[in-house]
Design an enzyme around this catalytic site. Structure first.
Site, PDB file in Angstrom:
ATOM      1  N   HIS A 136       1.585   0.381 -13.219  1.00  0.00           N
ATOM      2  CA  HIS A 136       2.323  -0.848 -13.512  1.00  0.00           C
ATOM      3  C   HIS A 136       3.823  -0.542 -13.504  1.00  0.00           C
ATOM      4  O   HIS A 136       4.254   0.451 -14.106  1.00  0.00           O
ATOM      5  CB  HIS A 136       1.910  -1.395 -14.886  1.00  0.00           C
ATOM      6  CG  HIS A 136       2.605  -2.667 -15.229  1.00  0.00           C
ATOM      7  ND1 HIS A 136       2.227  -3.880 -14.694  1.00  0.00           N
ATOM      8  CD2 HIS A 136       3.678  -2.908 -16.018  1.00  0.00           C
ATOM      9  CE1 HIS A 136       3.043  -4.823 -15.155  1.00  0.00           C
ATOM     10  NE2 HIS A 136       3.928  -4.265 -15.953  1.00  0.00           N
ATOM     11  N   GLY A 173       0.786  -1.232   0.000  1.00  0.00           N
ATOM     12  CA  GLY A 173       0.000   0.000   0.000  1.00  0.00           C
ATOM     13  C   GLY A 173       0.813   1.275   0.000  1.00  0.00           C
ATOM     14  O   GLY A 173       0.317   2.325   0.422  1.00  0.00           O
ATOM     15  N   ASN A 201      -4.661   2.007 -13.511  1.00  0.00           N
ATOM     16  CA  ASN A 201      -3.717   1.092 -12.875  1.00  0.00           C
ATOM     17  C   ASN A 201      -2.323   1.685 -12.967  1.00  0.00           C
ATOM     18  O   ASN A 201      -2.015   2.412 -13.922  1.00  0.00           O
ATOM     19  CB  ASN A 201      -3.737  -0.266 -13.594  1.00  0.00           C
ATOM     20  CG  ASN A 201      -2.786  -1.274 -12.972  1.00  0.00           C
ATOM     21  OD1 ASN A 201      -2.672  -1.369 -11.741  1.00  0.00           O
ATOM     22  ND2 ASN A 201      -2.083  -2.028 -13.808  1.00  0.00           N
ATOM     23  N   ASP A 246      -2.810  -5.108 -18.503  1.00  0.00           N
ATOM     24  CA  ASP A 246      -1.728  -4.105 -18.566  1.00  0.00           C
ATOM     25  C   ASP A 246      -1.645  -3.470 -19.953  1.00  0.00           C
ATOM     26  O   ASP A 246      -0.583  -2.971 -20.357  1.00  0.00           O
ATOM     27  CB  ASP A 246      -0.359  -4.717 -18.205  1.00  0.00           C
ATOM     28  CG  ASP A 246      -0.321  -5.258 -16.779  1.00  0.00           C
ATOM     29  OD1 ASP A 246      -1.018  -4.698 -15.920  1.00  0.00           O
ATOM     30  OD2 ASP A 246       0.402  -6.240 -16.541  1.00  0.00           O
ATOM     31  N   SER A 263       4.327   3.010 -15.435  1.00  0.00           N
ATOM     32  CA  SER A 263       3.299   3.542 -16.326  1.00  0.00           C
ATOM     33  C   SER A 263       1.970   3.613 -15.589  1.00  0.00           C
ATOM     34  O   SER A 263       1.632   2.703 -14.825  1.00  0.00           O
ATOM     35  CB  SER A 263       3.084   2.614 -17.531  1.00  0.00           C
ATOM     36  OG  SER A 263       4.294   2.284 -18.162  1.00  0.00           O
ATOM     37  N   ARG A 296     -14.954 -16.357 -10.016  1.00  0.00           N
ATOM     38  CA  ARG A 296     -14.465 -14.975 -10.131  1.00  0.00           C
ATOM     39  C   ARG A 296     -15.635 -14.007 -10.275  1.00  0.00           C
ATOM     40  O   ARG A 296     -15.606 -12.919  -9.715  1.00  0.00           O
ATOM     41  CB  ARG A 296     -13.521 -14.858 -11.319  1.00  0.00           C
ATOM     42  CG  ARG A 296     -12.874 -13.482 -11.355  1.00  0.00           C
ATOM     43  CD  ARG A 296     -11.716 -13.437 -12.273  1.00  0.00           C
ATOM     44  NE  ARG A 296     -12.174 -13.398 -13.647  1.00  0.00           N
ATOM     45  CZ  ARG A 296     -11.363 -13.462 -14.700  1.00  0.00           C
ATOM     46  NH1 ARG A 296     -10.076 -13.602 -14.526  1.00  0.00           N
ATOM     47  NH2 ARG A 296     -11.839 -13.404 -15.915  1.00  0.00           N
TER      48      ARG A 296
HETATM   49  C1  GRF Z   1       3.782  -1.280  -7.369  1.00  0.00           C
HETATM   50  O1  GRF Z   1       5.052  -1.506  -7.895  1.00  0.00           O
HETATM   51  C2  GRF Z   1       2.769  -1.142  -8.478  1.00  0.00           C
HETATM   52  O2  GRF Z   1       3.275  -0.559  -9.632  1.00  0.00           O
HETATM   53  C3  GRF Z   1       2.413  -2.585  -8.751  1.00  0.00           C
HETATM   54  O3  GRF Z   1       2.399  -3.189  -7.487  1.00  0.00           O
HETATM   55  C4  GRF Z   1       3.263  -2.477  -6.595  1.00  0.00           C
HETATM   56  C5  GRF Z   1       2.437  -2.084  -5.418  1.00  0.00           C
HETATM   57  O4  GRF Z   1       3.198  -1.536  -4.400  1.00  0.00           O
HETATM   58  N1  GRF Z   1       1.177  -2.676  -9.487  1.00  0.00           N
HETATM   59  P1  GRF Z   1       2.475  -0.851  -3.156  1.00  0.00           P
HETATM   60  O5  GRF Z   1       1.520  -1.889  -2.567  1.00  0.00           O
HETATM   61  O6  GRF Z   1       1.751   0.362  -3.648  1.00  0.00           O
HETATM   62  O7  GRF Z   1       3.587  -0.530  -2.196  1.00  0.00           O
END
Ligand code: GRF
Length: 214
Positions: A106, A9, A104, A142, A133, A62
């Protein structure tokens, strides 16, 4: 905004911190996790943000999981849903419900290195540059239109952990920036393209130099 997390988080915290800055124009209503053990939940609680858990393990399909996740998210009536380290692949119905209203972050320079373990794969591929990104979430994993990217160098003796930390620091700056644009009504998804200030963004999103100027 509602933020979906599965783990640490740190992006959630960066978003909350940014939301407390004057003039940012958004607030984080809740952090929702599929993982009851996600450390990010405690971190959100500590700063007074509502949390909820929808554990995917408690559902047979799901679709059932996503139906409950959707109603949990919608109870907060968010304008924008932010995936921040949310480790579930989302189905078509969920994605179309929030189309244009879900982003999102990534940890790679998309379209390179979709999926998991990006930092290790970047090292193995001998890349000289890496980054993060932010993109609209569409049905392609993604693969939605990129809004902005930030780039870091890759050094010869980097480990995946060192590289991850370097990228994460940039993520914490990049994600709130993009969310601020959305909150100001400057950013939309139109015809499967990311549009900022009525200009279609290039395939790699907003170039980093321009991001920093804003
Ligand atoms: C980050 O690197 C984000 O880009 C990826 O998951 C990681 C999450 O890290 N999708 P955090 O939980 O926000 O510390």
């Amino acid at each position: 905004m509602v933020v979906l997390i599965s783990g640490t988080g740190s992006n959630l915290l960066a978003l909350i911190r940014a939301s407390n800055q004057p003039g940012c124009g958004f607030s984080v209503k809740a952090a929702i996790s599929n993982n009851p053990q996600a450390p990010g939940l405690d971190r959100a609680n500590q700063v007074g943000i509502a949390t909820a858990v929808v554990n995917h393990r408690g559902f047979e399909t799901r679709q059932d999981f996503e139906r409950v996740l959707q109603s949990t998210v919608d109870a907060y009536e968010p304008d924008l849903v932010l995936l921040a380290g949310f480790m579930r692949i989302l189905g078509a119905d969920f994605v179309s419900h929030y189309l244009g209203h879900m982003l999102n972050i990534h940890p790679s320079l998309l379209p390179k290195f979709t999926g998991l373990n990006t930092h290790q794969r970047v090292l193995e591929a001998g890349e000289r540059e890496h980054g993060a990104s932010v993109h609209f979430v569409t049905r392609e994993l993604d693969g939605g239109p990129i809004i902005a990217q930030d780039t870091v160098p890759v050094f010869e003796n980097d480990t995946a952990a060192v590289l991850a930390a370097r990228v994460l620091e940039r993520e914490h700056r990049l994600y709130p920036m993009v969310v601020t644009w959305f909150a100001a009504g400057r950013l939309q998804l139109r015809d499967n393209r990311a549009v900022l200030d009525n200009q279609v963004l290039p395939p790699g999103g907003m170039p980093v130099e321009s991001v920093l100027e804003l």
